[in-house]
Write a protein that holds these residues in place. Structure first.
Motif, PDB file in Angstrom:
ATOM      1  N   UNK A 116      48.965  44.125  43.550  1.00 29.56           N
ATOM      2  CA  UNK A 116      50.033  45.273  43.569  1.00 29.56           C
ATOM      3  C   UNK A 116      48.882  46.638  43.537  1.00 29.56           C
ATOM      4  N   UNK A 117      49.055  47.503  44.608  1.00 29.21           N
ATOM      5  CA  UNK A 117      48.043  48.599  44.923  1.00 29.21           C
ATOM      6  C   UNK A 117      48.732  50.165  45.056  1.00 29.21           C
ATOM      7  N   UNK A 118      49.819  49.877  45.107  1.00 28.43           N
ATOM      8  CA  UNK A 118      50.987  50.792  45.217  1.00 28.43           C
ATOM      9  C   UNK A 118      51.349  51.505  44.127  1.00 28.43           C
ATOM     10  N   UNK A 119      51.734  52.935  44.567  1.00 29.40           N
ATOM     11  CA  UNK A 119      52.712  53.982  43.573  1.00 29.40           C
ATOM     12  C   UNK A 119      54.156  53.556  43.377  1.00 29.40           C
ATOM     13  N   UNK A 120      54.059  52.378  44.484  1.00 29.36           N
ATOM     14  CA  UNK A 120      56.067  52.579  44.534  1.00 29.36           C
ATOM     15  C   UNK A 120      56.661  50.759  43.886  1.00 29.36           C
ATOM     16  N   UNK A 121      57.609  50.937  42.749  1.00 32.13           N
ATOM     17  CA  UNK A 121      57.980  49.602  42.110  1.00 32.13           C
ATOM     18  C   UNK A 121      58.047  48.277  43.584  1.00 32.13           C
ATOM     19  N   UNK A 122      58.921  48.845  44.644  1.00 30.17           N
ATOM     20  CA  UNK A 122      59.698  48.259  45.408  1.00 30.17           C
ATOM     21  C   UNK A 122      58.188  46.659  46.051  1.00 30.17           C
ATOM     22  N   UNK A 126      50.263  41.090  41.454  1.00 31.68           N
ATOM     23  CA  UNK A 126      49.103  40.588  39.774  1.00 31.68           C
ATOM     24  C   UNK A 126      48.635  42.420  39.951  1.00 31.68           C
ATOM     25  N   UNK A 127      48.149  42.570  38.991  1.00 35.23           N
ATOM     26  CA  UNK A 127      47.552  43.802  38.485  1.00 35.23           C
ATOM     27  C   UNK A 127      46.347  42.926  38.323  1.00 35.23           C
ATOM     28  N   UNK A 155      49.683  49.178  50.796  1.00 33.18           N
ATOM     29  CA  UNK A 155      49.319  50.146  50.047  1.00 33.18           C
ATOM     30  C   UNK A 155      50.572  52.207  50.007  1.00 33.18           C
ATOM     31  N   UNK A 156      50.339  52.489  49.377  1.00 36.06           N
ATOM     32  CA  UNK A 156      51.665  53.262  49.187  1.00 36.06           C
ATOM     33  C   UNK A 156      52.140  54.197  50.701  1.00 36.06           C
ATOM     34  N   UNK A 157      53.808  54.683  51.130  1.00 37.56           N
ATOM     35  CA  UNK A 157      53.964  54.539  52.481  1.00 37.56           C
ATOM     36  C   UNK A 157      54.063  55.888  52.034  1.00 37.56           C
ATOM     37  N   UNK A 158      52.837  56.297  52.561  1.00 38.87           N
ATOM     38  CA  UNK A 158      52.032  57.879  52.224  1.00 38.87           C
ATOM     39  C   UNK A 158      51.882  59.002  53.180  1.00 38.87           C
ATOM     40  N   UNK A 159      51.960  60.122  53.542  1.00 42.65           N
ATOM     41  CA  UNK A 159      51.459  60.697  54.502  1.00 42.65           C
ATOM     42  C   UNK A 159      49.987  60.810  53.545  1.00 42.65           C
ATOM     43  N   UNK A 160      49.224  60.909  52.830  1.00 45.21           N
ATOM     44  CA  UNK A 160      48.649  61.302  51.710  1.00 45.21           C
ATOM     45  C   UNK A 160      47.466  60.276  52.120  1.00 45.21           C
ATOM     46  N   UNK A 161      46.752  60.354  53.091  1.00 44.14           N
ATOM     47  CA  UNK A 161      45.847  60.017  53.039  1.00 44.14           C
ATOM     48  C   UNK A 161      44.490  59.368  52.520  1.00 44.14           C
ATOM     49  N   UNK A 162      44.455  60.467  51.237  1.00 41.51           N
ATOM     50  CA  UNK A 162      43.840  59.849  49.936  1.00 41.51           C
ATOM     51  C   UNK A 162      43.650  59.409  48.920  1.00 41.51           C
ATOM     52  N   UNK A 163      45.391  59.255  49.182  1.00 45.16           N
ATOM     53  CA  UNK A 163      45.584  57.606  47.918  1.00 45.16           C
ATOM     54  C   UNK A 163      45.889  56.913  48.661  1.00 45.16           C
ATOM     55  N   UNK A 164      45.731  56.693  50.346  1.00 39.78           N
ATOM     56  CA  UNK A 164      45.869  55.719  50.362  1.00 39.78           C
ATOM     57  C   UNK A 164      44.475  54.937  50.767  1.00 39.78           C
ATOM     58  N   UNK A 165      43.465  56.154  51.120  1.00 38.74           N
ATOM     59  CA  UNK A 165      42.200  55.101  50.884  1.00 38.74           C
ATOM     60  C   UNK A 165      42.104  54.907  49.215  1.00 38.74           C
TER      61      UNK A 165
END
Length: 223
Positions: A116-122, A126-127, A155-165
């Motif tokens: 689990x690496x995304x900032x999404x509970x869905x 594992x951590x 990764x989180x479904x977001x436009x923030x490429x820095x976060x995805x990276x």
């Protein structure tokens, strides 16, 4: 139909030889998969076991079927005879069931542990603490009918490429730690890092992905 072939060849050129292209064919008819197959595609990803099994029964037996969706333990028995790689192993109980069903089919089933690496509970997975606990568990070490090939993450479904990276980097760091600390025996052939989908696969490749999962950009929007 020609669009499928053109899209497939474009993505294959952009990801190979670094990574395996898994064409995510969920909800798509066999006729669409046949177009991809005729274009040389052999790795297909599905997120529902019954749909994948129906397609496996219909299509050529040299296809490598990848289970990429959340997996229910009571459905493992249906894919155990044929599945090539399960990307979505997200709990010790699921891994135990896969080992049990693999043994019944006289197989060793290749698996990836989902982190689990995304900032999404869905999202599932594992951590790092849970992962280390699993790898050190004596019961896990007795599983002879599963082979841990690597890790998977979304990764989180977001436009923030820095976060995805940053999320992909965290997964790559965990992958590297397991290899360098020899947390798995050599029997497991720990080589695969499955990360990256249509919207973020280029970042994933830059961060070390060995397997990308591309769906709608090859087959068109889902039904």
């Amino acid at each position: 139909m020609s669009n499928i072939k053109e899209s497939l060849l474009r993505f294959r050129k952009s990801v190979q030889p670094q990574a395996t292209l898994v064409a995510v064919s969920k909800t798509k008819p066999v006729s669409d998969l046949e177009v991809a197959y005729e274009a040389g595609q052999r790795h297909f990803g599905e997120n529902k076991i019954q749909e994948m099994t129906d397609k496996w029964e219909t299509m050529s037996k040299d296809i490598h079927w990848h289970m990429i969706g959340h997996t229910q333990r009571n459905k493992v028995k249906y894919m155990a005879p044929y599945v090539h790689l399960i990307h979505s192993v997200d709990s010790p109980r699921l891994l135990k069931e896969i080992n049990k069903q693999a043994k019944k089919n006289d197989r060793v089933i290749d698996c990836l542990l989902q982190i689990h690496i995304a900032q999404e509970d869905s999202k599932f997975g594992f951590d790092e603490e849970e992962l280390i606990a699993l790898l050190n568990d004596e019961a896990f070490k007795e599983y002879k009918n599963v082979q841990i090939k690597g890790l998977m993450g979304m990764a989180t479904f977001t436009e923030n490429k820095k976060q995805v990276r940053e999320e992909f980097q965290s997964l790559a760091t965990t992958f590297k730690k397991i290899k360098e600390d020899h947390l798995l025996s050599s029997r497991h052939n720990f080589t695969e890092l499955s990360m990256g989908m249509t919207g973020d696969y280029e970042i994933a490749l830059e961060e070390g992905s060995t397997m990308v999962r591309i769906g709608s950009a090859i087959f068109g929007s889902r039904n």
